[in-house]
Each structure stands twice: as structure tokens, then as C-alpha cells.
Design a protein around this motif. Structure first.
Motif, mmCIF file in Angstrom:
data_model
loop_
_atom_site.group_PDB
_atom_site.id
_atom_site.type_symbol
_atom_site.label_atom_id
_atom_site.label_comp_id
_atom_site.label_asym_id
_atom_site.label_seq_id
_atom_site.Cartn_x
_atom_site.Cartn_y
_atom_site.Cartn_z
ATOM 1 N N HIS A 81 23.342 22.360 4.387
ATOM 2 C CA HIS A 81 22.839 23.139 5.524
ATOM 3 C C HIS A 81 22.261 22.225 6.593
ATOM 4 O O HIS A 81 21.421 21.372 6.301
ATOM 5 C CB HIS A 81 21.754 24.111 5.049
ATOM 6 C CG HIS A 81 21.031 24.814 6.161
ATOM 7 N ND1 HIS A 81 21.639 25.772 6.943
ATOM 8 C CD2 HIS A 81 19.759 24.688 6.620
ATOM 9 C CE1 HIS A 81 20.777 26.211 7.833
ATOM 10 N NE2 HIS A 81 19.621 25.572 7.672
ATOM 11 N N PHE A 82 22.726 22.412 7.825
ATOM 12 C CA PHE A 82 22.102 21.737 8.955
ATOM 13 C C PHE A 82 21.222 22.735 9.689
ATOM 14 O O PHE A 82 21.709 23.774 10.146
ATOM 15 C CB PHE A 82 23.133 21.167 9.926
ATOM 16 C CG PHE A 82 22.501 20.593 11.175
ATOM 17 C CD1 PHE A 82 21.851 19.368 11.125
ATOM 18 C CD2 PHE A 82 22.529 21.293 12.373
ATOM 19 C CE1 PHE A 82 21.242 18.844 12.259
ATOM 20 C CE2 PHE A 82 21.923 20.774 13.520
ATOM 21 C CZ PHE A 82 21.285 19.548 13.453
ATOM 22 N N PRO A 83 19.925 22.462 9.831
ATOM 23 C CA PRO A 83 19.016 23.402 10.478
ATOM 24 C C PRO A 83 19.162 23.346 11.998
ATOM 25 O O PRO A 83 18.534 22.508 12.656
ATOM 26 C CB PRO A 83 17.637 22.917 10.015
ATOM 27 C CG PRO A 83 17.814 21.431 9.825
ATOM 28 C CD PRO A 83 19.234 21.255 9.339
ATOM 29 N N VAL A 84 19.950 24.228 12.553
ATOM 30 C CA VAL A 84 20.262 24.184 13.983
ATOM 31 C C VAL A 84 18.998 24.249 14.837
ATOM 32 O O VAL A 84 18.923 23.634 15.914
ATOM 33 C CB VAL A 84 21.220 25.338 14.356
ATOM 34 C CG1 VAL A 84 21.537 25.307 15.846
ATOM 35 C CG2 VAL A 84 22.507 25.242 13.546
ATOM 36 N N GLU A 85 17.989 24.943 14.344
ATOM 37 C CA GLU A 85 16.769 25.113 15.130
ATOM 38 C C GLU A 85 16.052 23.790 15.375
ATOM 39 O O GLU A 85 15.228 23.675 16.291
ATOM 40 C CB GLU A 85 15.818 26.090 14.426
ATOM 41 C CG GLU A 85 15.252 25.619 13.081
ATOM 42 C CD GLU A 85 16.191 25.858 11.909
ATOM 43 O OE1 GLU A 85 15.765 25.594 10.763
ATOM 44 O OE2 GLU A 85 17.340 26.289 12.131
ATOM 45 N N ILE A 86 16.389 22.775 14.591
ATOM 46 C CA ILE A 86 15.702 21.492 14.742
ATOM 47 C C ILE A 86 16.118 20.785 16.028
ATOM 48 O O ILE A 86 15.425 19.867 16.494
ATOM 49 C CB ILE A 86 15.950 20.598 13.505
ATOM 50 C CG1 ILE A 86 14.749 19.677 13.269
ATOM 51 C CG2 ILE A 86 17.246 19.800 13.624
ATOM 52 C CD1 ILE A 86 14.744 19.010 11.916
ATOM 53 N N ALA A 87 17.239 21.218 16.622
ATOM 54 C CA ALA A 87 17.698 20.601 17.872
ATOM 55 C C ALA A 87 16.646 20.728 18.967
ATOM 56 O O ALA A 87 16.311 19.753 19.660
ATOM 57 C CB ALA A 87 19.015 21.229 18.321
ATOM 58 N N ARG A 88 16.104 21.912 19.141
ATOM 59 C CA ARG A 88 15.088 22.107 20.172
ATOM 60 C C ARG A 88 13.788 21.385 19.825
ATOM 61 O O ARG A 88 13.072 20.904 20.712
ATOM 62 C CB ARG A 88 14.830 23.597 20.390
ATOM 63 C CG ARG A 88 16.015 24.318 21.049
ATOM 64 C CD ARG A 88 15.753 25.809 21.210
ATOM 65 N NE ARG A 88 16.910 26.512 21.728
ATOM 66 C CZ ARG A 88 17.002 27.016 22.960
ATOM 67 N NH1 ARG A 88 16.001 26.886 23.803
ATOM 68 N NH2 ARG A 88 18.092 27.652 23.344
ATOM 69 N N GLU A 89 13.477 21.297 18.530
ATOM 70 C CA GLU A 89 12.276 20.578 18.118
ATOM 71 C C GLU A 89 12.400 19.094 18.456
ATOM 72 O O GLU A 89 11.445 18.474 18.927
ATOM 73 C CB GLU A 89 12.037 20.776 16.627
ATOM 74 C CG GLU A 89 11.785 22.225 16.233
ATOM 75 C CD GLU A 89 11.752 22.409 14.718
ATOM 76 O OE1 GLU A 89 11.222 21.511 14.029
ATOM 77 O OE2 GLU A 89 12.254 23.447 14.229
ATOM 78 N N LEU A 90 13.570 18.532 18.210
ATOM 79 C CA LEU A 90 13.802 17.135 18.551
ATOM 80 C C LEU A 90 13.788 16.933 20.064
ATOM 81 O O LEU A 90 13.322 15.903 20.566
ATOM 82 C CB LEU A 90 15.125 16.661 17.954
ATOM 83 C CG LEU A 90 15.156 16.602 16.423
ATOM 84 C CD1 LEU A 90 16.589 16.443 15.912
ATOM 85 C CD2 LEU A 90 14.290 15.449 15.910
ATOM 86 N N GLY A 91 14.287 17.932 20.793
ATOM 87 C CA GLY A 91 14.224 17.866 22.243
ATOM 88 C C GLY A 91 12.796 17.877 22.757
ATOM 89 O O GLY A 91 12.440 17.132 23.684
ATOM 90 N N GLU A 92 11.961 18.701 22.160
ATOM 91 C CA GLU A 92 10.553 18.769 22.561
ATOM 92 C C GLU A 92 9.836 17.451 22.308
ATOM 93 O O GLU A 92 8.905 17.083 23.044
ATOM 94 C CB GLU A 92 9.853 19.900 21.804
ATOM 95 C CG GLU A 92 10.294 21.298 22.236
ATOM 96 C CD GLU A 92 9.722 22.387 21.336
ATOM 97 O OE1 GLU A 92 8.936 22.045 20.424
ATOM 98 O OE2 GLU A 92 10.077 23.565 21.550
ATOM 99 N N LEU A 93 10.269 16.713 21.284
ATOM 100 C CA LEU A 93 9.684 15.402 21.000
ATOM 101 C C LEU A 93 10.224 14.311 21.918
ATOM 102 O O LEU A 93 9.728 13.179 21.886
ATOM 103 C CB LEU A 93 9.963 15.009 19.538
ATOM 104 C CG LEU A 93 9.147 15.725 18.457
ATOM 105 C CD1 LEU A 93 9.617 15.277 17.079
ATOM 106 C CD2 LEU A 93 7.659 15.443 18.624
ATOM 107 N N GLY A 94 11.227 14.651 22.729
ATOM 108 C CA GLY A 94 11.807 13.653 23.626
ATOM 109 C C GLY A 94 12.730 12.678 22.935
ATOM 110 O O GLY A 94 12.841 11.511 23.344
ATOM 111 N N LEU A 95 13.445 13.134 21.898
ATOM 112 C CA LEU A 95 14.292 12.242 21.111
ATOM 113 C C LEU A 95 15.781 12.406 21.396
ATOM 114 O O LEU A 95 16.602 11.751 20.752
ATOM 115 C CB LEU A 95 14.041 12.469 19.612
ATOM 116 C CG LEU A 95 12.595 12.298 19.133
ATOM 117 C CD1 LEU A 95 12.509 12.462 17.621
ATOM 118 C CD2 LEU A 95 12.021 10.955 19.560
#
Length: 385
Positions: free
Chosen positions: A44-58
């Protein structure tokens, strides 16, 4: 100085770089490590983590302008190392999004394309993928069979790609195709008629990530879908070098996490009335791991400083990619031996890291490809054919 940082490599990093490391390390500790066992087991890839990584500036963090974070190459490398200490699949997402898809748009796109896609991609609101590899054209992309043929004022795209990360969840795909003008890049919306993405399953590696087979059947594209600055294989290769650079750092993250897991276990596990760590054979294993992690991390820092100075050459990226992947996978396997039978379970990270590194070692240039790149540099004789 950390006990395992015998060379005080932290002393080579600035306060800002160390602060970023601590932020990403905390994210991995709190968000990835508690969940990675289930994500990996369930593929499983947690798609929601994309926005979390974006918020961290990564996402696209080394790119300037258009809503991108604009951080240094060393800062990007540090983030890659910490993410891969969590799992290669999560670092791969950041690499595909930022070093491949976003870099292609940033390097070779029109102003309209950059303004349309990059701000949303940096936030993780738009996910991109990068289609270069084909079933019969992995290490030799010059033999690609995907074609884009001019039709009036547009193009018609046909062909197949394989091992394309994120494709089934992406909104935009950077697709490289052979044309009468040489290899060109195209921005293809994934909802285009004729675009099919099928996840490759089952996998023994990168299970918390997504790789796909792509099929293009008479996809009609306007000329505005073409990346105007990309002509020939220089376009995709420039993006591959960005991804290869991140792997130099990331692979050492997987190695470090495996070493730390083995060290902790060996200090607690009792055998024959004393901890495993008290035995000479165990100490030799731990020391050999530590030496290669320290050397590989020093190599990553040096490579990053050259990249920030604008002096880094592609052959130097091959040095780091070849060495650090090769050493990391050896470290992870050796760490598993200290864990004994317990090491084959998902309760411990080394074998999961080793499995993932089989993919990392293969993509963005196999050991053989980077050996030949270095061989040509040393001898002046290309030996690819």
C-alpha cells in the motif's frame, strides 16, 4: 557527536541543514516508521502522504521559483537520506515527483507549463510520473519504440512503458517518445483517451510504492503538450542525474537504519550469558558497517557540495550511485545476520531495506551501466556495445 558518527560528519553540516534533518527525521519517526510494516505487507502506498510531504517542502525542494522550495542540493540530499531511513518507497515518491517529473518541467518546459503544473506539484496536489523505461529498453533508452507522430498541428502518441513510478495515481505524465525530430518529451494528462496505467504486482521489493505498465493507444496531443526545451536523450538524462544524485544520499539512509537496528538488537540480545554485541564477530560486523556508512555519507556530502557549487559532473554522480548502493545492500544483509531468524520478519527493518535496495540498485542505472560509465571515463573507450 553521535556515538556512531566517529568522523563527526555532523560538523560538516550547517545549523540550517541540521535543523532540516531533524524535521524530516521527526516526520519519519512519527509518520512512516509506525506504519511502514503494514504498508509494506499490504503493498500500500499512502497517497495522502503526498500533501504532507508538500507541506514539509520536500517536493521539488531543490528547484527555484514557481512555488518550489528552492533549497540546496545538500538539503535535498539530507531529506532523501532521512526519508529512505524510513523506507525506499517513500523516498522514491519524492524522487519521481521532484527529481524526475518536476525537474523535466522545470528544465525543459514552457513558462505556461511551469506555471500550470509546478506550484501544484510542489504542494503534492498534482502528482506526476516520468515515462522513459520500456519493456525492451531499460538501460538503452535510445532503442525506445514509443513514438509520437506529427498530425496536423498536434501529435499522436503510441507505445508502452514499464516500471513507471506513481503512474496509476498521477494526474500528469512526462512521456519520452521517438519522433522524426529525435527523442522529445510530452506532458500527457493521465485521463487522456488511450492512456492506460496498470500497477505491476506482486512485487518482492518497493512494496510500499507504485510502479506501473503504461500503454498509449493513439493519444492525441496538442503541440503545447511538448516540452519545447528537450531535444534528444539529453532531456531525460538530465533528470535521471537528479534522481541518481538523491540515491547517493538515500541509500545511506537505509544502511544507517539497518545498522542502528542491528546495533540496538545486539546490545539487548543475550546469548551464552552475554549480549551479542560483546562478541568479536559481532563487533567486526558492526565496525565494517559503520566504516562504509561513514565513507558513503562523506561521499554524499562532498558530491552535494560540488552540486551546489555547479561543478558536479555526471561521472561523479556515477561514483556515488554505484558505490553507495552496492555498500548499502551489503550492510542491510549483514545487519540481518545479527538479527538471526528474527531478521526475516517485518518487525525489523534490515531485510525490508535490502529488498527495496534491489530496486534502487537497478533503477536510474544498474551497477553495470555505472561501471561502464566509469570505465569509459578511465580508459577513454566506450564499452556499451
Amino acid at each position: 557527536m553521535a556515538t556512531s558518527d566517529v568522523l563527526n560528519l555532523d560538523g560538516l553540516l550547517s545549523a540550517q541543514e541540521l535543523e532540516l534533518r531533524d524535521v524530516v527525521r521527526g516526520f519519519v519517526r512519527d509518520r512512516i516508521k509506525p506504519n511502514i510494516k503494514a504498508w509494506y505487507e499490504d503493498a500500500h502506498f499512502p497517497v495522502e502522504i503526498a500533501r504532507e510531504l508538500g507541506e514539509l517542502g520536500l517536493l521539488g525542494m531543490h528547484l527555484q521559483g514557481y512555488g518550489c522550495p528552492g533549497r540546496s542540493a545538500v538539503e535535498y540530499g539530507i531529506a532523501a537520506m532521512e526519508l529512505e531511513a524510513g523506507d525506499s518507497g517513500l523516498r522514491t515518491f519524492v524522487s519521481v515527483q521532484g527529481s524526475l517529473a518536476m525537474s523535466a518541467v522545470h528544465k525543459w518546459g514552457s513558462e505556461e507549463q511551469k506555471n500550470t503544473y509546478l506550484p501544484g506539484m510542489a504542494k503534492g496536489e498534482i502528482i506526476g510520473c516520468f515515462g522513459l523505461t520500456e519493456p525492451t529498453a531499460g538501460s538503452d533508452p535510445s532503442s525506445m519504440q514509443t513514438t509520437a507522430v506529427r498530425d496536423g498541428d498536434g501529435w499522436v502518441l503510441n507505445g508502452v512503458k514499464r516500471w513507471i513510478g506513481l503512474a496509476s495515481i498521477a494526474q500528469i505524465a512526462v512521456i519520452w517518445a521517438a519522433t522524426d525530430e529525435g527523442v522529445r518529451g510530452f506532458l500527457v494528462p493521465t485521463d487522456s483517451p488511450g492512456f492506460t496505467a496498470v500497477p505491476i504486482e506482486p512485487k518482492l521489493s518497493m512494496r510500499a510504492s507504485i510502479q506501473c505498465d503504461l500503454t498509449f493507444e493513439d493519444i492525441r496531443l496538442p503541440d503545447t503538450a511538448r516540452l519545447p526545451g528537450a531535444k534528444g536523450l539529453r532531456g531525460p538524462f538530465s533528470c535521471l542525474n537528479e534522481a541518481r544524485y538523491g540515491i547517493i544520499w538515500g541509500s545511506m539512509g537505509a544502511a544507517r537504519d539497518s545498522y542502528e537496528e542491528a546495533l540496538k538488537y545486539s546490545l539487548q540480545r543475550m546469548q551464552f550469558d552475554k549480549p551479542l554485541a560483546a562478541y568479536q564477530l559481532t563487533q567486526e560486523k558492526l565496525v565494517n558497517m559503520l566504516l562504509e556508512i561513514q565513507k558513503g555519507t562523506l561521499l554524499a556530502i562532498h558530491t552535494g557540495r560540488m552540486k551546489d557549487a555547479g561543478t558536479l559532473q555526471p561521472v561523479q554522480i556515477s561514483v556515488g550511485k554505484l558505490n553507495n548502493c552496492r555498500e548499502a545492500i551489503t550492510i542491510c544483509r549483514e545487519a540481518r545476520t545479527i538479527l538471526g531468524g528474527n531478521g526475516i520478519t517485518l518487525d525489523y527493518s534490515p531485510l525490508r531495506h535490502a529488498n527495496n535496495l534491489e530496486s534502487v540498485r537497478t533503477y536510474e542505472g544498474t551497477d553495470e551501466v555505472h561501471t561502464l560509465i566509469l570505465g569509459q571515463h578511465i580508459t577513454g573507450s566506450p564499452a556499451f556495445r
